[in-house]
Each structure stands twice: as C-alpha cells, then as structure tokens.
Write a protein that holds these residues in place. Structure first.
Motif, PDB file in Angstrom:
ATOM      1  N   ILE A   9      53.656  62.332  67.905  1.00 25.39           N
ATOM      2  CA  ILE A   9      53.129  63.633  67.539  1.00 25.39           C
ATOM      3  C   ILE A   9      53.480  63.920  66.086  1.00 25.39           C
ATOM      4  N   ALA A  10      52.994  65.057  65.571  1.00 21.78           N
ATOM      5  CA  ALA A  10      53.264  65.431  64.186  1.00 21.78           C
ATOM      6  C   ALA A  10      54.775  65.398  63.931  1.00 21.78           C
ATOM      7  N   GLU A  14      58.148  66.934  66.109  1.00 22.02           N
ATOM      8  CA  GLU A  14      59.214  66.103  66.664  1.00 22.02           C
ATOM      9  C   GLU A  14      60.578  66.523  66.132  1.00 22.02           C
ATOM     10  N   HIS A  15      60.668  66.760  64.808  1.00 19.80           N
ATOM     11  CA  HIS A  15      61.955  67.133  64.215  1.00 19.80           C
ATOM     12  C   HIS A  15      62.434  68.467  64.780  1.00 19.80           C
ATOM     13  N   LEU A  16      61.528  69.437  64.892  1.00 21.85           N
ATOM     14  CA  LEU A  16      61.909  70.734  65.427  1.00 21.85           C
ATOM     15  C   LEU A  16      62.301  70.621  66.898  1.00 21.85           C
ATOM     16  N   ALA A  17      61.589  69.780  67.641  1.00 17.29           N
ATOM     17  CA  ALA A  17      61.926  69.589  69.050  1.00 17.29           C
ATOM     18  C   ALA A  17      63.345  69.039  69.186  1.00 17.29           C
ATOM     19  N   ARG A  18      63.704  68.088  68.308  1.00 11.88           N
ATOM     20  CA  ARG A  18      65.056  67.511  68.373  1.00 11.88           C
ATOM     21  C   ARG A  18      66.105  68.547  67.974  1.00 11.88           C
ATOM     22  N   GLY A  75      60.672  75.060  68.093  1.00  7.59           N
ATOM     23  CA  GLY A  75      60.162  73.688  68.137  1.00  7.59           C
ATOM     24  C   GLY A  75      60.205  73.118  69.533  1.00  7.59           C
ATOM     25  N   TYR A  76      61.293  73.387  70.249  1.00  8.07           N
ATOM     26  CA  TYR A  76      61.411  72.911  71.626  1.00  8.07           C
ATOM     27  C   TYR A  76      60.334  73.545  72.503  1.00  8.07           C
ATOM     28  N   VAL A 268      52.898  61.722  72.808  1.00 11.21           N
ATOM     29  CA  VAL A 268      51.859  62.225  73.695  1.00 11.21           C
ATOM     30  C   VAL A 268      50.915  61.104  74.084  1.00 11.21           C
ATOM     31  N   VAL A 269      50.316  61.234  75.273  1.00 13.43           N
ATOM     32  CA  VAL A 269      49.383  60.218  75.743  1.00 13.43           C
ATOM     33  C   VAL A 269      48.077  60.297  74.959  1.00 13.43           C
TER      34      VAL A 269
END
Length: 269
Positions: A9-10, A14-18, A75-76, A268-269
């Motif tokens: 993904i963008a 990803e960085h914000l999710a982490r 982000g999460y 993502v798929v």
C-alpha cells in the motif's frame, strides 16, 4: 484455487499504521503496568486507554507524545478500514469473511475515536475529569429507537471478539500476519509465547466488557456497562493473582503490538 497476489500500500499509510501499532503498545503497556503495580501493592491504579493517555499527558513532552499517538492511531484506523474494505487478509465474501471484515472496519472507527480523544487531550493544559466512554455511549444507544437491541448486539459482538481472541491465543495463528523469517527459532518461540499470553489476556478483558454490556442491555441501565477499567476492577475483586496475571498480560499485549509495528505484513490483495 488461485492464490491472490499482494502489493504494497502507499508508503505513508504503512508508516502511519506501524506508528499506530506502536501507539497501541504504549497505551496497553501503560494500562498493564499501572494495574500490575496496584495488584502488587506498589502504587499504580486501574485505568483504561483514555486513562493511559492522561498518564502520558502528565509526563515531560507528554503533549507532543499524544500528538504522535494520535497520528499513529489515525494511521492504524485508516489501515484497518482499508483492510476491511479491500479484504487485505483474503477473508472472502462468505458470511464469516464479511463478519471479519466488518470487524476490521469497526476497529478502525473505534481507533479513530481514540485518536480524536488523544488530540483533544493534547490541546489541553489540564486533562479535566475522566469520563467512562463505554457508559457514555451505552447511554447514547439507549436514547435511540431500539437502543436496548443495539446494546445487546454490541455485547454479542464484543464478547464474541473476546472469545475469538482466546481462540487466537490457543491456536497461535500469528505466522499469517507476521513476517518473522529473519528471527532465530528461539526468538520466534519467545515472540509467539509473549504474543499468545497478551492476546489471551486481552480476550479475557473483552469477554468481561461484553458481559457488562449484556447486563446493561438486560437491565436497560447504562451504569451497568464498563470498559477496561471496570473489567480490571472485577478481576481485582476475584483475587490478587488473577488480576496481576491479566495486568501483566496486557503488558504482553503491548509487546505484541510492538512486534506488529516491526514485523506486521501490511499489504492489500
């Protein structure tokens, strides 16, 4: 059967999710440590995630830390919503798959609410009085048409999620979500053991939250509802060591979230 391919993904998502996983780790470790200290007679107290944010607010550069936590939780939340909408984990479109995906979206919305709470606290010089959000939203639900049914469904959903977490802890289904290939076998064993302990402890807490909501629905009384803090209080009433074990389990869950921040497959798929 065709195996779906994945694409990244963008990078900013990803960085914000982490960062979001790390933010969750901070909150759960704070909740667990304070509760464990209380159980062991070394000060501390039982708090929920909002209470953990208030603790962070009170430390040096706490308001800056809360802004980082808020950004991470946003982000999460975005990742969870994307995960549910595009079926990143390949859950499918059958009844079970749709339920799981709706759960991802619901968790995303919940953590978006936590992010808003963190932003509000960061913008205050003093946190102000603590409000039990579970009781508040239960009272809001009761004010709506069919509110008792809504609360009952929420109790089933949250209690069911708690049972699913206990199953995850038992079945140890971590390899699908985590890329631990670069760790040694011994390190993988420890990561798995700590993660299962943490997931199981969180499952216990969610089962109790579901139980409180079910009792609130049955009595049509929002005061019967409660979140993490009330669940820990119930465990403290049962006995010192069950309380301490679950408290340490929440610390372990925070460690598991740190593992997610580093090793989670985010695609993502």
């Amino acid at each position: 059967m065709t195996v779906p391919t994945t694409r990244t993904i963008a990078p900013w998502v990803e960085h914000l999710a982490r960062v979001g996983y790390a933010s969750k780790a901070l909150l759960y470790i704070t909740v667990g440590l304070l509760a464990a200290q209380a159980g062991l007679g070394r000060g501390g107290r039982t708090v929920d995630t909002q209470g953990a944010m208030r603790v962070v607010h009170g430390v040096t550069f706490g308001r800056v830390a809360l802004l980082i936590v808020a950004a991470g939780l946003i982000g999460y939340a975005l990742w969870r919503i994307v995960e549910g909408v595009v079926d990143a984990d390949g859950r499918g479109s059958d009844l079970k798959g749709i339920a799981m995906r709706l759960g991802f979206v619901g968790r995303g919305l919940f953590h978006a609410g936590l992010a808003i709470t963190a932003l509000r606290l960061a913008n205050r010089d003093h946190p102000g009085p603590h409000a039990d959000q579970t009781r508040h939203w239960t009272a809001v639900a009761f004010s709506l048409p069919g509110g008792g049914l809504l609360v009952g469904l929420a109790a089933l959903a949250i209690g069911g999620y708690g049972i699913y977490q206990l199953y995850r802890a038992y079945a140890s289904k971590l390899s699908r979500q985590l890329d631990l290939s670069r760790l040694s076998a011994r390190a993988v064993w420890w990561v798995t053991a700590v993660s299962r302990f943490g997931i199981g402890a969180r499952g216990v807490v969610f089962c109790l939250i579901g139980l409180f909501l079910a009792r609130a629905a049955a009595r049509h009384d929002a005061a019967q509802a409660g979140g993490v803090r009330k669940s820990l209080g119930l465990l403290a009433g049962i006995g010192r060591w069950p309380f301490v074990v679950v408290a340490l389990g929440l610390v372990a869950y925070g460690v598991y979230e740190l593992v997610n921040a580093r090793y989670r497959r985010i695609s993502v798929v």
